[in-house]
Design a protein around this motif. Structure first.
Motif, PDB file in Angstrom:
ATOM      1  N   THR A  11      44.105  52.151  36.497  1.00 43.40           N
ATOM      2  CA  THR A  11      44.414  51.336  35.325  1.00 43.40           C
ATOM      3  C   THR A  11      43.722  49.995  35.493  1.00 43.40           C
ATOM      4  O   THR A  11      43.968  49.280  36.462  1.00 43.40           O
ATOM      5  N   VAL A  12      42.800  49.699  34.579  1.00 44.24           N
ATOM      6  CA  VAL A  12      42.166  48.383  34.555  1.00 44.24           C
ATOM      7  C   VAL A  12      43.146  47.502  33.790  1.00 44.24           C
ATOM      8  O   VAL A  12      43.289  47.632  32.574  1.00 44.24           O
ATOM      9  N   VAL A  13      43.853  46.647  34.526  1.00 43.47           N
ATOM     10  CA  VAL A  13      44.937  45.874  33.937  1.00 43.47           C
ATOM     11  C   VAL A  13      44.391  44.658  33.191  1.00 43.47           C
ATOM     12  O   VAL A  13      44.588  44.518  31.986  1.00 43.47           O
ATOM     13  N   GLN A  14      43.691  43.766  33.920  1.00 40.67           N
ATOM     14  CA  GLN A  14      43.226  42.532  33.307  1.00 40.67           C
ATOM     15  C   GLN A  14      42.129  41.887  34.136  1.00 40.67           C
ATOM     16  O   GLN A  14      41.898  42.266  35.277  1.00 40.67           O
ATOM     17  N   GLY A  15      41.485  40.912  33.529  1.00 44.91           N
ATOM     18  CA  GLY A  15      40.520  40.077  34.230  1.00 44.91           C
ATOM     19  C   GLY A  15      40.921  38.635  34.071  1.00 44.91           C
ATOM     20  O   GLY A  15      41.642  38.288  33.124  1.00 44.91           O
ATOM     21  N   LEU A  48      37.633  35.392  28.149  1.00 41.26           N
ATOM     22  CA  LEU A  48      37.319  35.245  29.576  1.00 41.26           C
ATOM     23  C   LEU A  48      38.494  35.642  30.461  1.00 41.26           C
ATOM     24  O   LEU A  48      38.369  35.683  31.685  1.00 41.26           O
ATOM     25  N   ASN A  49      39.643  35.945  29.845  1.00 39.94           N
ATOM     26  CA  ASN A  49      40.837  36.414  30.552  1.00 39.94           C
ATOM     27  C   ASN A  49      41.378  37.656  29.826  1.00 39.94           C
ATOM     28  O   ASN A  49      42.504  37.646  29.307  1.00 39.94           O
ATOM     29  N   PRO A  50      40.581  38.726  29.768  1.00 40.26           N
ATOM     30  CA  PRO A  50      40.944  39.893  28.961  1.00 40.26           C
ATOM     31  C   PRO A  50      42.077  40.717  29.578  1.00 40.26           C
ATOM     32  O   PRO A  50      42.260  40.737  30.789  1.00 40.26           O
ATOM     33  N   VAL A  51      42.822  41.368  28.709  1.00 45.06           N
ATOM     34  CA  VAL A  51      43.839  42.332  29.122  1.00 45.06           C
ATOM     35  C   VAL A  51      43.443  43.676  28.520  1.00 45.06           C
ATOM     36  O   VAL A  51      43.359  43.818  27.303  1.00 45.06           O
ATOM     37  N   TRP A  52      43.176  44.651  29.385  1.00 43.46           N
ATOM     38  CA  TRP A  52      42.782  45.984  28.939  1.00 43.46           C
ATOM     39  C   TRP A  52      43.956  46.957  28.985  1.00 43.46           C
ATOM     40  O   TRP A  52      44.170  47.696  28.049  1.00 43.46           O
ATOM     41  N   GLY A 150      35.588  34.977  38.812  1.00 47.95           N
ATOM     42  CA  GLY A 150      36.065  36.180  38.143  1.00 47.95           C
ATOM     43  C   GLY A 150      36.795  37.125  39.081  1.00 47.95           C
ATOM     44  O   GLY A 150      36.394  37.319  40.225  1.00 47.95           O
ATOM     45  N   GLU A 151      37.907  37.650  38.575  1.00 51.35           N
ATOM     46  CA  GLU A 151      38.718  38.610  39.306  1.00 51.35           C
ATOM     47  C   GLU A 151      39.184  39.683  38.330  1.00 51.35           C
ATOM     48  O   GLU A 151      39.366  39.421  37.144  1.00 51.35           O
ATOM     49  N   ILE A 152      39.376  40.896  38.872  1.00 54.53           N
ATOM     50  CA  ILE A 152      39.859  42.016  38.078  1.00 54.53           C
ATOM     51  C   ILE A 152      41.083  42.609  38.770  1.00 54.53           C
ATOM     52  O   ILE A 152      41.076  42.816  39.984  1.00 54.53           O
ATOM     53  N   GLU A 153      42.125  42.886  37.994  1.00 54.53           N
ATOM     54  CA  GLU A 153      43.320  43.536  38.528  1.00 54.53           C
ATOM     55  C   GLU A 153      43.284  45.019  38.191  1.00 54.53           C
ATOM     56  O   GLU A 153      43.076  45.394  37.038  1.00 54.53           O
ATOM     57  N   LEU A 154      43.485  45.851  39.224  1.00 50.71           N
ATOM     58  CA  LEU A 154      43.553  47.302  39.062  1.00 50.71           C
ATOM     59  C   LEU A 154      44.872  47.818  39.598  1.00 50.71           C
ATOM     60  O   LEU A 154      45.423  47.270  40.557  1.00 50.71           O
ATOM     61  N   LYS A 155      45.353  48.895  39.006  1.00 53.37           N
ATOM     62  CA  LYS A 155      46.476  49.659  39.551  1.00 53.37           C
ATOM     63  C   LYS A 155      45.928  51.055  39.810  1.00 53.37           C
ATOM     64  O   LYS A 155      45.483  51.732  38.877  1.00 53.37           O
ATOM     65  N   ILE A 156      45.909  51.455  41.074  1.00 54.67           N
ATOM     66  CA  ILE A 156      45.316  52.730  41.478  1.00 54.67           C
ATOM     67  C   ILE A 156      46.439  53.683  41.867  1.00 54.67           C
ATOM     68  O   ILE A 156      47.276  53.350  42.705  1.00 54.67           O
ATOM     69  N   LYS A 157      46.458  54.871  41.247  1.00 56.38           N
ATOM     70  CA  LYS A 157      47.476  55.876  41.536  1.00 56.38           C
ATOM     71  C   LYS A 157      46.793  57.155  41.979  1.00 56.38           C
ATOM     72  O   LYS A 157      45.837  57.607  41.333  1.00 56.38           O
ATOM     73  N   LEU A 158      47.287  57.746  43.051  1.00 56.77           N
ATOM     74  CA  LEU A 158      46.770  59.034  43.515  1.00 56.77           C
ATOM     75  C   LEU A 158      47.864  60.069  43.327  1.00 56.77           C
ATOM     76  O   LEU A 158      48.927  59.969  43.936  1.00 56.77           O
ATOM     77  N   THR A 159      47.604  61.030  42.444  1.00 56.58           N
ATOM     78  CA  THR A 159      48.586  62.090  42.229  1.00 56.58           C
ATOM     79  C   THR A 159      48.321  63.208  43.219  1.00 56.58           C
ATOM     80  O   THR A 159      47.186  63.436  43.643  1.00 56.58           O
ATOM     81  N   ASP A 160      49.365  63.903  43.592  1.00 52.34           N
ATOM     82  CA  ASP A 160      49.328  64.922  44.635  1.00 52.34           C
ATOM     83  C   ASP A 160      48.393  66.074  44.269  1.00 52.34           C
ATOM     84  O   ASP A 160      48.482  66.638  43.187  1.00 52.34           O
ATOM     85  N   ALA A 161      47.510  66.431  45.205  1.00 51.77           N
ATOM     86  CA  ALA A 161      46.595  67.554  44.998  1.00 51.77           C
ATOM     87  C   ALA A 161      47.358  68.874  44.912  1.00 51.77           C
ATOM     88  O   ALA A 161      46.859  69.845  44.360  1.00 51.77           O
ATOM     89  N   ALA A 162      48.566  68.910  45.451  1.00 55.69           N
ATOM     90  CA  ALA A 162      49.373  70.134  45.409  1.00 55.69           C
ATOM     91  C   ALA A 162      49.962  70.371  44.036  1.00 55.69           C
ATOM     92  O   ALA A 162      50.444  71.455  43.736  1.00 55.69           O
TER      93      ALA A 162
END
Length: 169
Positions: A11-15, A48-52, A150-162
């Protein structure tokens, strides 16, 4: 290509404090690459401070790669301007997911690992990898390289391969 490790949801949260590439502002969007997979966000006009808050999905396979991102300023009459780039290693989140399986953590919220800024990532500050109701999640702030700010906030989720629903397709 190696074994499937699951579905990576980014999830690309914001910059914040992105650089000006037009007269007074920029029209930023983010391109994320994992191996040969590429996805991009929508353009946010004059900001310059976007929220995606946009979720982009990738299949994660062995060997574990690096998540790369680039920020661009959308231009209509010429080539889009670069607004910086960053990267983060996916090895820590994959290791944390394996730890979650070993510990059989499936409910509540548990911190599995902390990741500190180093040469393998563009982290602004320490980041925790947690298991939240069975999902492995890492929230990060990445400093953009080769630009003044400049900075970017991400939320990274890994769902189970099983999980057959997570990797079908």
């Amino acid at each position: 290509m190696g074994d499937s490790l699951g579905l990576l949801k980014v999830t690309v949260v914001q910059g914040k404090r992105l650089v000006i590439r037009d007269f007074k502002s920029s029209d930023p969007y983010v391109v994320i690459k994992l191996g040969n997979q590429v996805a991009k966000t929508k353009v946010i006009n004059s900001c310059l401070n976007p929220v995606w808050n946009e979720e982009l999905s990738f299949f994660l396979n062995e060997p574990i790669g690096v998540l790369n991102l680039e920020v661009f300023d959308k231009d209509f009459l010429k080539t889009d301007d670069k607004m910086g780039h960053a990267h983060v290693s996916l090895q820590p989140i994959v290791s944390a997911a394996r730890l979650r399986q070993i510990l059989q953590v499936s409910s509540g919220e548990t911190t599995l690992r902390k990741v500190v800024p180093d040469s393998d990532n563009c982290l602004v500050r320490e980041s925790c990898i947690t298991c939240v109701d069975g999902e492995v999640v890492q929230c990060v702030w990445l400093r953009l390289c080769d630009v003044e700010s400049g900075e970017i906030e991400l939320k990274i989720k890994l769902t189970d391969a099983a999980d057959p629903d997570a990797t079908s397709g």
